[in-house]
Enzyme design. Structure first.
Site, short mmCIF file in Angstrom:
data_model
loop_
_atom_site.label_atom_id
_atom_site.label_comp_id
_atom_site.label_asym_id
_atom_site.label_seq_id
_atom_site.Cartn_x
_atom_site.Cartn_y
_atom_site.Cartn_z
N ARG A 136 -9.18 0.36 -12.67
CA ARG A 136 -10.08 -0.77 -12.44
C ARG A 136 -11.42 -0.47 -12.75
NH1 ARG A 136 -5.48 -1.52 -8.59
NH2 ARG A 136 -4.25 -3.40 -9.71
N THR A 180 -6.23 3.92 -8.14
CA THR A 180 -6.40 2.85 -9.53
C THR A 180 -7.97 2.05 -9.36
OG1 THR A 180 -5.23 1.27 -8.36
CG2 THR A 180 -3.97 2.54 -9.94
N SER A 199 -3.93 4.57 -2.72
CA SER A 199 -3.13 3.83 -3.34
C SER A 199 -1.51 4.09 -3.04
CB SER A 199 -3.28 3.47 -4.86
OG SER A 199 -4.47 3.15 -5.29
N GLY A 200 -0.74 3.24 -2.97
CA GLY A 200 0.62 3.48 -2.90
C GLY A 200 1.15 4.33 -1.95
N GLY A 201 1.83 5.27 -2.14
CA GLY A 201 2.50 6.14 -0.85
C GLY A 201 3.99 5.80 -0.49
N GLU A 202 4.67 6.49 -0.38
CA GLU A 202 6.07 6.34 0.10
C GLU A 202 6.07 6.37 1.56
OE1 GLU A 202 9.48 7.58 -1.74
OE2 GLU A 202 8.41 6.29 -3.18
N TRP A 261 -5.47 -0.03 -1.25
CA TRP A 261 -5.47 0.49 -2.69
C TRP A 261 -6.59 -0.24 -3.42
CZ3 TRP A 261 -4.16 -3.71 -5.91
CH2 TRP A 261 -3.38 -4.48 -5.50
N ASP A 321 5.09 -9.43 2.52
CA ASP A 321 4.49 -8.76 1.41
C ASP A 321 2.92 -9.32 1.11
OD1 ASP A 321 4.51 -6.19 0.35
OD2 ASP A 321 5.90 -6.57 -1.22
N ASP A 323 -0.23 -8.48 1.17
CA ASP A 323 -1.30 -7.51 1.31
C ASP A 323 -2.69 -8.06 1.67
OD1 ASP A 323 0.03 -5.11 0.61
OD2 ASP A 323 -1.12 -5.05 -1.50
#
Lengths: 591, 269
Positions: A136, A180, A199-202, A261, A321, A323
């Site tokens: 971005r 990102t 960003s992300g991550g399990e 993120w 969901d 965010d």
């Protein structure tokens, strides 16, 4: 070129002679970054100003002469990696720094579009960035440009040569982390700091905001966003975020999610960093009764220490969901003759919030998309008035082997507004919000597998609400929440907005058009097809006495990955990867 | 018509021919997935890795492994590992191991062939018999149990008895971390698949007991796993099925499992 090199060599000799002061001999300073919005000759920050208003004081280009806006050059990112261009370019001293998908960054001559250098991160094979391959944008300070990569690293490059100065790991890509967003640079008592999220991550990932020394990438502070985690300051534990387990059952907070993120904004007047946080984990909300702080929230942080000064949760106990990462934009709210230091954010959950940015106090929230089902409204305390019927069902109550009850919920999990940044005009006092009118059927999916094992997944189908459009650009009056005008777009909007003192609003569409609208009325004044869908954020700057407009083009992002029924309206859009520059020639402007 | 036939014929036969002529079988396995596929002293090892070697040997080619991170679900793993390739360079394997053999999963993923079940996975627990002298999950109303967070075991235990034992579930960030909590004696029980539990039991270094207690829940507690190839590689899948059938018969499959202290569980039909 030879002359340019010679000039550079001469400059570095002068720098050496000058001795101690040489560090600041080249490139923009933190003071330049802080007054970015007032200097139209450059674009130094993501958001055209640290507050993120995406408002330019340039007024040369206006509704009367916009028909004269013509392409000056186009620059292709090249290669085979043609998708998902979500960047906002940076402009400084005749050079454009623009990032591209797959963790690439280019320096381009701003008058001609000629490439000066290119850097492509070497990405490990098999990485699984959660949300496409986008980037971005970059940040700039002094002689360096900074950007993050899909394998969760931060890279500082020499702005003149593109050579790596330092490279630091934000977190482990094997654990599902990625990066990102455009990094943010803020002032602090110890000098400028480079601020990022994750960003992300399990499973087990907890969101955090971190500040680094831009000279060497060393970590200065880290602030976990979930209650019960302790922050870091100068390598030592600092303070705990909230209280452990206060709004989480048992030890669920330890793996609570809240990924940061999307990056943040900064307000010099209150000296606060604003960051949004992602949804809580796990997705099944029935396993984590409580507000689940500070997921789906906006946080105000002290740049010196990373302490949380205030926090506001848009969706307590999220189950859809939603965010809370969307940008928080500082502005002066004029209401009943008084001026309030306010900030606004258009949440995934479909409500447009106005807060007092000095203390996070709730001022108002109004819907900016239609037919919202998950909440009946936002109460006077800022909390949603839930419609529990619209919460996806409890999977443990489902019949074994059968899909659970399907719930139609608006907005869809992609949000009333997703990552794409809105703009605020100091001229009209309106916010320009890129939104999408869609809902989702969501149910518990009985036959799902994860890592080779039986699993409970959520099945969903995204559905448009209206037949003729999903995308909707709205002009919103922050004092009343009133929608002043709306532009409807067939495909979902996924790119940022720009507004100018010339009374214009710019925005790209997935159909490939960069469009200009009248900021007061919403009338479409100009459009140009860039050849691929636009999911980036436009900029404007002044160069040689002319006003320029730039935007990246290249369809991609989450919509083509998750679109469901939406796929029908985007199936004819080609991928791509280029930057377009337009200008209003002097001869036309003079007319 | 003639042209179509010409193009179609080699396309259908290509995958096995390609594998044979290239001299290499590219095999996708999960990364950090003990005891199936994991690194030990920098070397990739595990039951699936040994099975992969056996498959390559059957074709008289060399095995090449892609150790891949898991995506959000197996559907996305099939996409990244077998039919579309990874997101960066579109690299993919000829065959992916440890794919659940399930009709619905197969119907949903029409770009792959899922076949050749070689294992029956099912849920089990390993406990310290003194600390957990019980015969049911009711024991965890007042005792801790470790799981890999977000795993099948986590889902089952979180929902059991209307969430009554959810607070006693210790959700580790990886299976290895859950094993460590059990091995150190910090937590008296661990729940995972039977193979994982047996592998952890052998590592515990003390007398422990592997149990399969009755379990009700909305998630399946037992399922067969096999392999997947691209949809145009049926012939490769058949050849690999022959290899597995032979290895099951002559005891090689059981021997591979035994090397990792795991009992081979033949697939239930």
């Amino acid at each position: 070129m030879t002359i340019r090199k010679f000039a550079l060599a001469a400059l570095s000799i002068v720098s050496l002679v000058a001795g101690v002061g040489w560090v600041h001999a080249e490139g923009p300073t933190i003071a330049d970054l802080l007054k970015d919005q007032d200097n139209p000759k450059s674009v130094l920050t993501n958001g055209l100003g640290v507050q993120g208003q995406r408002f330019s004081p340039l007024d040369r280009l206006n509704r009367n002469n916009i028909k004269g806006l013509v392409p000056a050059w186009a620059f292709s990112f090249g290669g085979e990696k043609q998708r998902g261009q979500e960047a906002q370019p940076i402009v400084y001293d005749g050079t454009i720094y623009v990032t591209a998908s797959y963790s690439r960054i280019f320096a381009v001559e701003s008058r001609t579009g000629e490439k000066l250098w290119e850097y492509e991160a070497r990405l490990p094979e098999g990485i699984l960035p959660c949300c496409d391959v986008v980037n971005r944008g970059a940040a700039i300070l002094g002689d360096k440009v900074f950007f993050g990569t899909l394998d969760a690293r931060l890279v500082a490059l020499d702005a003149k040569t593109g050579k790596v100065v330092w490279r630091k790991k934000i977190d482990d890509f094997e654990a599902g982390y990625s990066y990102t967003a455009a990094p943010l640079i803020v002032p602090s008592k110890r000098g400028p700091l480079l601020v990022t999220g994750v960003s992300g991550g399990e499973f087990g990932a907890v969101g955090r905001v971190e500040a680094r020394n831009p000279e060497n990438g060393e970590l200065v502070w880290s602030r976990p966003v979930i209650e019960g985690f302790v922050g870091l300051l100068d390598g030592k534990p600092s303070t705990m975020t909230g209280k452990a387990g206060e709004t989480w059952p048992g030890e669920m907070y330890k793996t609570g999610g809240g990924a940061t993120w999307l990056g943040g904004t900064y307000d010099p007047e209150t000296n606060l960093i604003f960051f949004g946080t992602g949804n809580p984990a796990p997705w099944n909300s029935y396993t984590r009764p409580g507000d689940n702080r500070w997921t789906a929230s906006r946080l105000a942080l002290d740049p010196d220490t990373g302490e949380i000064k205030w926090a506001f949760q848009t969706t307590p106990h999220d189950g859809w969901d939603f965010d809370g990462v969307n940008e928080f934009i500082s502005f002066d709210l004029k209401k009943n003759g008084a001026t309030v230091k306010a900030g606004a954010t258009a949440d995934r959950n479909g409500f447009f919030y106005v807060l007092d940015r000095t203390n996070g106090k709730f001022l108002s929230a109004t819907p900016f998309v239609k037919q919202i089902t998950w909440a009946k409204g936002i109460g006077p305390d800022g909390r949603p008035i839930y419609n529990e019927e619209s919460r996806p069902g409890d999977p443990s109550k489902a019949e074994p082997g059968k899909p659970g009850k399907s719930v139609f919920s608006v907005p869809s999990f992609l949000g009333g507004k997703n990552w794409m940044p809105m703009a605020y005009s100091k001229q009209t006092g309106l916010f320009y919000v890129p939104s999408n009118e869609w809902g989702m059927d969501i149910w518990n999916e009985p036959i799902t597998y994860k890592k080779g094992a039986a699993f409970l997944g959520a099945g969903f189908t995204i559905k448009p609400i209206f037949e003729d459009h999903i995308g909707s650009l709205k002009a919103i009056d922050p004092a009343t929440g009133e929608i002043k005008w709306e532009y409807k777009n067939k495909a979902p909007l996924w790119g940022g907005v720009l507004t100018t003192a010339g009374g214009l609003v710019f925005m790209g569409t997935p159909e490939g058009y960069l469009k200009a609208f009248d900021a007061k009325t919403g009338e479409e004044l100009w459009k140009f097809n860039t050849g691929s869908g636009i999911v980036g954020s436009p900029i404007t700057w002044e160069q040689d006495g002319e006003q320029w407009v730039g935007v990246v083009s290249g369809w991609g992002g989450a919509v083509p990955l998750w679109g469901g029924e939406v796929a029908k309206v985007i199936k004819n859009i080609s991928q791509g990867g280029s930057m377009w520059a337009f200008k209003l020639p002097k001869t036309v402007a003079a007319k | 018509m003639a042209l179509l036939a010409l193009v179609a014929a080699p396309a259908a036969a290509r995958p096995l021919d390609d594998v044979l002529s290239s001299g290499t079988l590219v095999i996708a396995v999960y990364r950090n997935f003990a005891p199936w596929s994991f690194e030990e002293s920098g070397t990739l090892t595990g039951i699936d890795v040994e099975i992969g070697r056996l498959l390559a040997e059957h074709l008289h080619v060399a095995p090449k492994f892609l150790a891949r991170m898991p995506g959000e679900d197996v559907d996305s793993d099939l996409r990244a590992n077998v039919w579309r390739g990874d997101i960066v360079d579109r690299v993919m394997a000829d065959v992916m191991l440890h794919v659940p053999v399930d009709k619905e999963l197969g119907l949903r993923n029409d770009m792959v062939v899922i076949c050749c079940a070689y294992e029956q996975e099912r849920m089990a627990v390993v406990v310290d018999p003194e600390a957990v002298p019980a015969v049911s999950f009711g024991a965890f109303r007042n005792r801790k149990i470790a799981v890999e967070g977000g795993s099948t075991a986590d889902l089952l235990l979180s929902a059991l008895y209307n969430g009554a034992i959810s607070d006693n579930v210790r959700r580790a960030t990886s299976f290895e971390a859950a094993v460590a909590q059990f091995s150190s004696g910090e937590v008296p029980a661990l729940m995972a698949t039977r193979a994982q539990v047996e592998w952890a039991a052998a590592k515990a270094g003390r007398r422990v007991s592997v149990e399969e207690w009755p379990l009700l829940g909305v998630v399946k507690t037992s399922w067969p796993v096999g392999l997947a190839t691209r949809v145009d590689a049926h012939d490769l899948a058949y050849a690999l099925e022959d290899a597995l059938t032979e290895a099951a018969k002559d005891g090689r499959l059981a021997a591979i499992h035994a090397r990792f202290n795991v009992t081979w569980q033949p697939p239930a039909n």
